[in-house]
Design a protein around this motif. Sequence first.
Motif, PDB file in Angstrom:
ATOM      1  N   ALA A   1      47.437  40.869  44.454  1.00  0.00           N
ATOM      2  CA  ALA A   1      46.252  40.793  43.595  1.00  0.00           C
ATOM      3  C   ALA A   1      46.596  40.152  42.255  1.00  0.00           C
ATOM      4  O   ALA A   1      45.867  39.285  41.757  1.00  0.00           O
ATOM      5  CB  ALA A   1      45.651  42.178  43.398  1.00  0.00           C
TER       6      ALA A   1
ATOM      7  N   LEU B   1      41.329  41.429  43.833  1.00  0.00           N
ATOM      8  CA  LEU B   1      41.385  42.698  44.560  1.00  0.00           C
ATOM      9  C   LEU B   1      41.268  42.485  46.070  1.00  0.00           C
ATOM     10  O   LEU B   1      42.096  42.974  46.852  1.00  0.00           O
ATOM     11  CB  LEU B   1      40.270  43.626  44.074  1.00  0.00           C
ATOM     12  CG  LEU B   1      40.114  44.933  44.830  1.00  0.00           C
ATOM     13  CD1 LEU B   1      41.254  45.873  44.497  1.00  0.00           C
ATOM     14  CD2 LEU B   1      38.783  45.567  44.505  1.00  0.00           C
ATOM     15  N   LEU B   2      40.251  41.737  46.490  1.00  0.00           N
ATOM     16  CA  LEU B   2      40.044  41.506  47.920  1.00  0.00           C
ATOM     17  C   LEU B   2      41.170  40.663  48.527  1.00  0.00           C
ATOM     18  O   LEU B   2      41.616  40.928  49.640  1.00  0.00           O
ATOM     19  CB  LEU B   2      38.686  40.843  48.152  1.00  0.00           C
ATOM     20  CG  LEU B   2      37.476  41.743  47.908  1.00  0.00           C
ATOM     21  CD1 LEU B   2      36.180  40.930  47.915  1.00  0.00           C
ATOM     22  CD2 LEU B   2      37.410  42.855  48.938  1.00  0.00           C
TER      23      LEU B   2
ATOM     24  N   GLY C   1      44.264  40.598  47.506  1.00  0.00           N
ATOM     25  CA  GLY C   1      45.412  41.487  47.612  1.00  0.00           C
ATOM     26  C   GLY C   1      45.330  42.361  48.851  1.00  0.00           C
ATOM     27  O   GLY C   1      46.323  42.546  49.566  1.00  0.00           O
ATOM     28  N   LEU C   2      44.135  42.891  49.136  1.00  0.00           N
ATOM     29  CA  LEU C   2      43.959  43.718  50.341  1.00  0.00           C
ATOM     30  C   LEU C   2      44.176  42.900  51.614  1.00  0.00           C
ATOM     31  O   LEU C   2      44.863  43.334  52.533  1.00  0.00           O
ATOM     32  CB  LEU C   2      42.569  44.349  50.357  1.00  0.00           C
ATOM     33  CG  LEU C   2      42.338  45.480  49.367  1.00  0.00           C
ATOM     34  CD1 LEU C   2      40.870  45.926  49.411  1.00  0.00           C
ATOM     35  CD2 LEU C   2      43.253  46.654  49.645  1.00  0.00           C
TER      36      LEU C   2
ATOM     37  N   TRP D   1      50.626  49.263  49.602  1.00  0.00           N
ATOM     38  CA  TRP D   1      49.887  49.332  48.343  1.00  0.00           C
ATOM     39  C   TRP D   1      50.582  48.526  47.253  1.00  0.00           C
ATOM     40  O   TRP D   1      49.927  47.855  46.449  1.00  0.00           O
ATOM     41  CB  TRP D   1      49.689  50.785  47.912  1.00  0.00           C
ATOM     42  CG  TRP D   1      48.663  51.476  48.737  1.00  0.00           C
ATOM     43  CD1 TRP D   1      48.873  52.468  49.645  1.00  0.00           C
ATOM     44  CD2 TRP D   1      47.257  51.210  48.758  1.00  0.00           C
ATOM     45  NE1 TRP D   1      47.678  52.833  50.235  1.00  0.00           N
ATOM     46  CE2 TRP D   1      46.674  52.078  49.701  1.00  0.00           C
ATOM     47  CE3 TRP D   1      46.437  50.318  48.071  1.00  0.00           C
ATOM     48  CZ2 TRP D   1      45.311  52.076  49.972  1.00  0.00           C
ATOM     49  CZ3 TRP D   1      45.071  50.324  48.344  1.00  0.00           C
ATOM     50  CH2 TRP D   1      44.525  51.199  49.274  1.00  0.00           C
TER      51      TRP D   1
ATOM     52  N   ALA E   1      38.262  39.123  39.109  1.00  0.00           N
ATOM     53  CA  ALA E   1      38.829  40.449  39.396  1.00  0.00           C
ATOM     54  C   ALA E   1      38.573  40.852  40.849  1.00  0.00           C
ATOM     55  O   ALA E   1      39.490  41.337  41.536  1.00  0.00           O
ATOM     56  CB  ALA E   1      38.236  41.484  38.444  1.00  0.00           C
ATOM     57  N   LEU E   2      37.360  40.659  41.342  1.00  0.00           N
ATOM     58  CA  LEU E   2      37.049  41.013  42.730  1.00  0.00           C
ATOM     59  C   LEU E   2      37.777  40.101  43.714  1.00  0.00           C
ATOM     60  O   LEU E   2      38.223  40.547  44.772  1.00  0.00           O
ATOM     61  CB  LEU E   2      35.543  40.977  42.962  1.00  0.00           C
ATOM     62  CG  LEU E   2      34.764  42.104  42.291  1.00  0.00           C
ATOM     63  CD1 LEU E   2      33.262  41.868  42.410  1.00  0.00           C
ATOM     64  CD2 LEU E   2      35.147  43.450  42.873  1.00  0.00           C
TER      65      LEU E   2
ATOM     66  N   ALA F   1      49.869  44.936  48.032  1.00  0.00           N
ATOM     67  CA  ALA F   1      48.472  44.605  47.695  1.00  0.00           C
ATOM     68  C   ALA F   1      48.326  44.385  46.193  1.00  0.00           C
ATOM     69  O   ALA F   1      47.658  43.436  45.756  1.00  0.00           O
ATOM     70  CB  ALA F   1      47.531  45.709  48.173  1.00  0.00           C
ATOM     71  N   ALA F   2      48.951  45.247  45.388  1.00  0.00           N
ATOM     72  CA  ALA F   2      48.876  45.090  43.931  1.00  0.00           C
ATOM     73  C   ALA F   2      49.568  43.795  43.494  1.00  0.00           C
ATOM     74  O   ALA F   2      49.040  43.049  42.655  1.00  0.00           O
ATOM     75  CB  ALA F   2      49.515  46.293  43.241  1.00  0.00           C
TER      76      ALA F   2
END
Length: 171
Positions: free
Chosen positions: A43, A81-82, A84-85, A36, A77-78, A39-40
Motif C-alpha cells: 500500500a 489500500l486496495l 495493497g490487499l 498484513w 488512499a483507497l 499488504a501495508a
Amino acid sequence: MGLSPASPAPVPPTAPSSRSPRTALGALRLWEPRQWTAAAAFAVATAVVVGVPTAVVPTPFFGREVPVQWWNYPALALTALLSGLVLATYLRPGPPAASGGRLGSLGGVLSFFAVGCPVCNKIVLLLLGTGGALTYWAPLQPLFALASLALLAEAALRRLNGQAVCAAPRA
C-alpha cells in the motif's frame, strides 16, 4: 425405481459467489502477520508510485500546473489500500487463487490517470491540447477514479473469495 421424465433433475449445490464481501472478510481473518505486513508495504509502495509522479504527494522532483483536487487524496488512499490487499493475496501458500490480477492492474493504471495533472499527461495533451485537457479530460478524471476503485475492489473480492474457497493448508 428411476426418475420419470417429468421429475426435475437434482440441483447441484452452487459455488459461492466470487463477489461475496462476507467471504472476503472471512479470508482476511485468516491472514497471518506476514500477509498484513506485505499488504501495508504494498500500500505504501503504491501510494509512492502513484502519488509522487502525479504530485499528489508533494516532492521537489515533480510539480503540477493544475492544483491537486480534494478528491485526489481519498482516491489515492483507497487505491493504495486496495492495491495493497490485492498484491498481498499473491503471497498465500498453496495453489493460486481466483483471477483478478488483470482487473487490479487495469485499476492501478486508471488510478494513475485519474489523479494526475490533466495538462501534465503527454498523451492527453497530444490528443486534446491544453484547452481540451482542461475542458474535457479534467471533468472525466473523477469518473476514472471511480472506475479504478471499482476494478480494484472487484479484483480484491475475487482474490480474497478464491482464498476462502480454496484455503491452503497451514504448515
